[in-house]
Design a protein around this motif. Structure first.
Motif, PDB file in Angstrom:
ATOM      1  N   GLU A  51       0.854  -1.192   0.000  1.00  0.00           N
ATOM      2  CA  GLU A  51       0.000   0.000   0.000  1.00  0.00           C
ATOM      3  C   GLU A  51       0.889   1.241   0.000  1.00  0.00           C
ATOM      4  O   GLU A  51       1.695   1.438   0.905  1.00  0.00           O
ATOM      5  N   THR A  52       0.743   2.068  -1.012  1.00  0.00           N
ATOM      6  CA  THR A  52       1.550   3.270  -1.161  1.00  0.00           C
ATOM      7  C   THR A  52       0.639   4.462  -1.426  1.00  0.00           C
ATOM      8  O   THR A  52      -0.571   4.313  -1.598  1.00  0.00           O
ATOM      9  N   THR A  53       1.243   5.628  -1.488  1.00  0.00           N
ATOM     10  CA  THR A  53       0.465   6.822  -1.818  1.00  0.00           C
ATOM     11  C   THR A  53      -0.229   6.657  -3.163  1.00  0.00           C
ATOM     12  O   THR A  53      -1.406   7.005  -3.317  1.00  0.00           O
ATOM     13  N   VAL A  79      -4.216  16.354 -10.963  1.00  0.00           N
ATOM     14  CA  VAL A  79      -3.409  17.131 -10.018  1.00  0.00           C
ATOM     15  C   VAL A  79      -3.480  16.400  -8.685  1.00  0.00           C
ATOM     16  O   VAL A  79      -4.559  16.254  -8.104  1.00  0.00           O
ATOM     17  N   LEU A  80      -2.334  15.925  -8.224  1.00  0.00           N
ATOM     18  CA  LEU A  80      -2.283  15.111  -7.011  1.00  0.00           C
ATOM     19  C   LEU A  80      -1.501  15.849  -5.926  1.00  0.00           C
ATOM     20  O   LEU A  80      -0.339  16.209  -6.119  1.00  0.00           O
ATOM     21  N   ALA A  81      -2.146  16.077  -4.800  1.00  0.00           N
ATOM     22  CA  ALA A  81      -1.504  16.750  -3.669  1.00  0.00           C
ATOM     23  C   ALA A  81      -0.951  15.700  -2.715  1.00  0.00           C
ATOM     24  O   ALA A  81      -1.687  14.819  -2.261  1.00  0.00           O
ATOM     25  N   THR A  82       0.328  15.788  -2.412  1.00  0.00           N
ATOM     26  CA  THR A  82       0.939  14.872  -1.460  1.00  0.00           C
ATOM     27  C   THR A  82       2.248  15.431  -0.932  1.00  0.00           C
ATOM     28  O   THR A  82       2.945  16.169  -1.632  1.00  0.00           O
ATOM     29  N   ALA A  83       2.561  15.070   0.306  1.00  0.00           N
ATOM     30  CA  ALA A  83       3.874  15.355   0.885  1.00  0.00           C
ATOM     31  C   ALA A  83       4.663  14.060   1.047  1.00  0.00           C
ATOM     32  O   ALA A  83       5.800  14.085   1.532  1.00  0.00           O
ATOM     33  N   THR A  84       4.047  12.939   0.644  1.00  0.00           N
ATOM     34  CA  THR A  84       4.681  11.629   0.776  1.00  0.00           C
ATOM     35  C   THR A  84       4.599  10.877  -0.549  1.00  0.00           C
ATOM     36  O   THR A  84       3.901   9.867  -0.655  1.00  0.00           O
ATOM     37  N   PRO A  85       5.286  11.369  -1.573  1.00  0.00           N
ATOM     38  CA  PRO A  85       5.217  10.726  -2.891  1.00  0.00           C
ATOM     39  C   PRO A  85       5.873   9.347  -2.882  1.00  0.00           C
ATOM     40  O   PRO A  85       6.699   9.038  -2.017  1.00  0.00           O
ATOM     41  N   ASP A  86       5.510   8.521  -3.859  1.00  0.00           N
ATOM     42  CA  ASP A  86       6.135   7.201  -3.982  1.00  0.00           C
ATOM     43  C   ASP A  86       7.638   7.327  -4.212  1.00  0.00           C
ATOM     44  O   ASP A  86       8.423   6.548  -3.681  1.00  0.00           O
ATOM     45  N   GLN A  87       8.009   8.292  -5.038  1.00  0.00           N
ATOM     46  CA  GLN A  87       9.405   8.524  -5.385  1.00  0.00           C
ATOM     47  C   GLN A  87       9.676  10.020  -5.401  1.00  0.00           C
ATOM     48  O   GLN A  87       8.745  10.823  -5.524  1.00  0.00           O
ATOM     49  N   GLY A 140      -5.979  14.052  -3.131  1.00  0.00           N
ATOM     50  CA  GLY A 140      -5.097  14.224  -1.977  1.00  0.00           C
ATOM     51  C   GLY A 140      -4.784  12.847  -1.444  1.00  0.00           C
ATOM     52  O   GLY A 140      -5.712  12.083  -1.139  1.00  0.00           O
ATOM     53  N   ALA A 141      -3.516  12.488  -1.345  1.00  0.00           N
ATOM     54  CA  ALA A 141      -3.145  11.144  -0.903  1.00  0.00           C
ATOM     55  C   ALA A 141      -1.864  11.188  -0.093  1.00  0.00           C
ATOM     56  O   ALA A 141      -0.928  11.902  -0.448  1.00  0.00           O
ATOM     57  N   GLU A 142      -1.832  10.424   0.994  1.00  0.00           N
ATOM     58  CA  GLU A 142      -0.671  10.439   1.884  1.00  0.00           C
ATOM     59  C   GLU A 142      -0.427   9.077   2.534  1.00  0.00           C
ATOM     60  O   GLU A 142      -1.375   8.325   2.804  1.00  0.00           O
ATOM     61  N   THR A 143       0.842   8.810   2.793  1.00  0.00           N
ATOM     62  CA  THR A 143       1.248   7.722   3.682  1.00  0.00           C
ATOM     63  C   THR A 143       2.186   8.330   4.732  1.00  0.00           C
ATOM     64  O   THR A 143       3.385   8.079   4.742  1.00  0.00           O
ATOM     65  N   PHE A 144       1.608   9.149   5.601  1.00  0.00           N
ATOM     66  CA  PHE A 144       2.382   9.853   6.617  1.00  0.00           C
ATOM     67  C   PHE A 144       3.029   8.904   7.616  1.00  0.00           C
ATOM     68  O   PHE A 144       3.989   9.273   8.296  1.00  0.00           O
ATOM     69  N   SER A 145       2.492   7.688   7.733  1.00  0.00           N
ATOM     70  CA  SER A 145       3.075   6.739   8.688  1.00  0.00           C
ATOM     71  C   SER A 145       4.534   6.454   8.364  1.00  0.00           C
ATOM     72  O   SER A 145       5.312   6.078   9.249  1.00  0.00           O
ATOM     73  N   PHE A 159      -1.449  11.184  13.265  1.00  0.00           N
ATOM     74  CA  PHE A 159      -1.544  11.051  11.811  1.00  0.00           C
ATOM     75  C   PHE A 159      -1.961   9.660  11.354  1.00  0.00           C
ATOM     76  O   PHE A 159      -1.769   8.668  12.068  1.00  0.00           O
ATOM     77  N   GLY A 160      -2.525   9.625  10.151  1.00  0.00           N
ATOM     78  CA  GLY A 160      -2.900   8.371   9.518  1.00  0.00           C
ATOM     79  C   GLY A 160      -2.704   8.473   8.025  1.00  0.00           C
ATOM     80  O   GLY A 160      -2.319   9.521   7.495  1.00  0.00           O
ATOM     81  N   ASP A 161      -2.985   7.381   7.319  1.00  0.00           N
ATOM     82  CA  ASP A 161      -2.808   7.309   5.874  1.00  0.00           C
ATOM     83  C   ASP A 161      -4.171   7.230   5.177  1.00  0.00           C
ATOM     84  O   ASP A 161      -5.147   6.745   5.756  1.00  0.00           O
ATOM     85  N   GLY A 162      -4.212   7.682   3.936  1.00  0.00           N
ATOM     86  CA  GLY A 162      -5.457   7.595   3.174  1.00  0.00           C
ATOM     87  C   GLY A 162      -5.404   8.442   1.923  1.00  0.00           C
ATOM     88  O   GLY A 162      -4.394   9.094   1.634  1.00  0.00           O
ATOM     89  N   ALA A 163      -6.506   8.435   1.193  1.00  0.00           N
ATOM     90  CA  ALA A 163      -6.606   9.223  -0.044  1.00  0.00           C
ATOM     91  C   ALA A 163      -8.051   9.614  -0.299  1.00  0.00           C
ATOM     92  O   ALA A 163      -8.984   8.881   0.061  1.00  0.00           O
ATOM     93  N   GLY A 164      -8.214  10.766  -0.907  1.00  0.00           N
ATOM     94  CA  GLY A 164      -9.527  11.231  -1.336  1.00  0.00           C
ATOM     95  C   GLY A 164      -9.398  11.875  -2.701  1.00  0.00           C
ATOM     96  O   GLY A 164      -8.354  12.445  -3.028  1.00  0.00           O
ATOM     97  N   ALA A 165     -10.442  11.762  -3.509  1.00  0.00           N
ATOM     98  CA  ALA A 165     -10.383  12.290  -4.876  1.00  0.00           C
ATOM     99  C   ALA A 165     -11.727  12.870  -5.287  1.00  0.00           C
ATOM    100  O   ALA A 165     -12.779  12.435  -4.799  1.00  0.00           O
ATOM    101  N   ILE A 166     -11.659  13.854  -6.171  1.00  0.00           N
ATOM    102  CA  ILE A 166     -12.874  14.377  -6.798  1.00  0.00           C
ATOM    103  C   ILE A 166     -12.658  14.461  -8.305  1.00  0.00           C
ATOM    104  O   ILE A 166     -11.528  14.602  -8.773  1.00  0.00           O
ATOM    105  N   VAL A 167     -13.748  14.333  -9.038  1.00  0.00           N
ATOM    106  CA  VAL A 167     -13.740  14.594 -10.473  1.00  0.00           C
ATOM    107  C   VAL A 167     -14.358  15.963 -10.685  1.00  0.00           C
ATOM    108  O   VAL A 167     -15.487  16.227 -10.241  1.00  0.00           O
ATOM    109  N   LEU A 168     -13.605  16.851 -11.326  1.00  0.00           N
ATOM    110  CA  LEU A 168     -14.123  18.166 -11.701  1.00  0.00           C
ATOM    111  C   LEU A 168     -14.457  18.166 -13.184  1.00  0.00           C
ATOM    112  O   LEU A 168     -13.677  17.665 -14.002  1.00  0.00           O
ATOM    113  N   GLU A 169     -15.579  18.760 -13.529  1.00  0.00           N
ATOM    114  CA  GLU A 169     -16.022  18.801 -14.925  1.00  0.00           C
ATOM    115  C   GLU A 169     -16.426  20.221 -15.296  1.00  0.00           C
ATOM    116  O   GLU A 169     -17.113  20.903 -14.523  1.00  0.00           O
ATOM    117  N   ALA A 170     -16.001  20.672 -16.447  1.00  0.00           N
ATOM    118  CA  ALA A 170     -16.354  22.020 -16.916  1.00  0.00           C
ATOM    119  C   ALA A 170     -17.822  22.068 -17.312  1.00  0.00           C
ATOM    120  O   ALA A 170     -18.275  21.243 -18.107  1.00  0.00           O
TER     121      ALA A 170
END
Length: 320
Positions: A51-53, A79-87, A140-145, A159-170
């Protein structure tokens, strides 16, 4: 009519392992009572092997696409917001893109820690309003652990780990979608919430460090101010807000911010007790939770807000 970015669907993902305060107390010198009294947190999810970001982000994105009824190939921006990228590079957004089977779209990461989702939202909203893109995944996705000092009970319990996403449409609309976003940063406060490492300094990932009292004080003041600032742009008053969807850092910060705005606690979405602080994933996780359990309904006025290391902070007014 005005072209606006409208939320077409939301999704979330959490690691399989759920850790209670009691379980955590067997690892560090703490207790359920101590954690709940100071933070409101009761549980958090911790990423396990495999399990990764990017895997969490991909799962959340798939659920958002399903909710929106949109095929992944229709997405032209991630557009992905994270402070804990895979690489360190390439961007984790490109890993999500590949996992979703999208052959070509703009994909990049945004780093603004706990405010990252708000920053990513404004970037995507601006690009959609400019006509450059039609459908975007904002994640928004993080693996702060993976960056916690598990010997420091003042931070590791938060802190904990998780992800949330939205679809934006014009869509062409006057009063739907993202109505306003306001963002701020003040780098003078770096040493209050930071990670003590990085590629160009220590050559290591580093561990999270925080001065909790100072962060709390700044959070309450900054969040209340940016909420009022953003509402003023749209001409709305605090009493018109149907739901405040805040960054889930600490229950006391949520209560204090609501009091400053004279908002009823019943109009604040709270998930910090179940997820802890998931940084950039916090706001979209809370948003998806409240939409799926029926609290948030179409046509309602939402205010999203967050503050994180840097300091960075911001708010968005959205007509869902």
């Amino acid at each position: 009519m005005t072209v606006r970015a409208v939320i077409a669907g939301t999704g979330a993902a959490l690691p399989a392992r759920r850790v209670s305060n009691d379980e955590l107390s067997q690892r560090v010198d703490t207790s359920d009572e101590w954690i709940v009294e100071r933070t409101g947190i009761r549980f958090r999810h911790i990423a396990g092997e495999g399990e990764t970001t990017s895997t969490l982000a991909t799962d959340a994105a798939r659920r958002a696409l399903e909710a929106a009824g949109i095929d992944a190939q229709a997405i032209d921006l991630i557009v992905l917001a994270t402070a804990t990228p895979d690489q360190t590079f390439p961007a984790t957004a490109t890993r999500v893109q590949a996992a979703l089977g999208i052959n070509d779209c703009v994909a990049f990461d945004v780093a603004a820690v706990c405010s990252g989702f708000l920053y990513a939202l404004q970037v995507a909203d601006t690009m959609i309003r400019a006509g450059a893109h039609r459908r975007a995944l904002v994640i928004g996705a993080e693996t702060f652990s993976r960056i916690l000092d598990w010997e420091d009970r003042a931070t590791c319990v938060l802190f904990g780990d998780g992800a949330g996403a939205i679809v934006l449409e014009a869509r062409e609309t006057e009063d739907e979608g993202v109505l306003a976003v306001r963002l701020h940063a003040d780098g003078r406060h770096n040493d209050m919430l930071y990670v003590d490492g990085g590629p160009s300094t220590t050559g290591t990932v580093g561990k999270l460090r925080m001065k909790g009292r100072e962060v709390f004080r700044h959070a309450v003041v900054n969040l209340a101010a940016v909420l009022r600032e953003t509402l003023a742009v749209t001409g709305h008053q605090p009493h018109e807000i149907d739901w405040l969807v805040p960054h889930q850092a600490n229950a006391r910060i949520l209560d204090a911010t609501a009091r400053k705005l004279d908002l009823s606690p019943e109009r604040v979405v709270v998930t910090v007790d179940q997820h802890a602080n998931t940084s950039a994933a916090s706001v979209p996780l809370a948003l998806d939770t409240a939409i799926r359990d029926g609290r948030i309904r179409r046509g309602q006025l939402l205010v999203l807000e967050a503050m994180g290391g840097g300091f960075t902070w911001g708010a968005a007014v959205v007509r869902y």
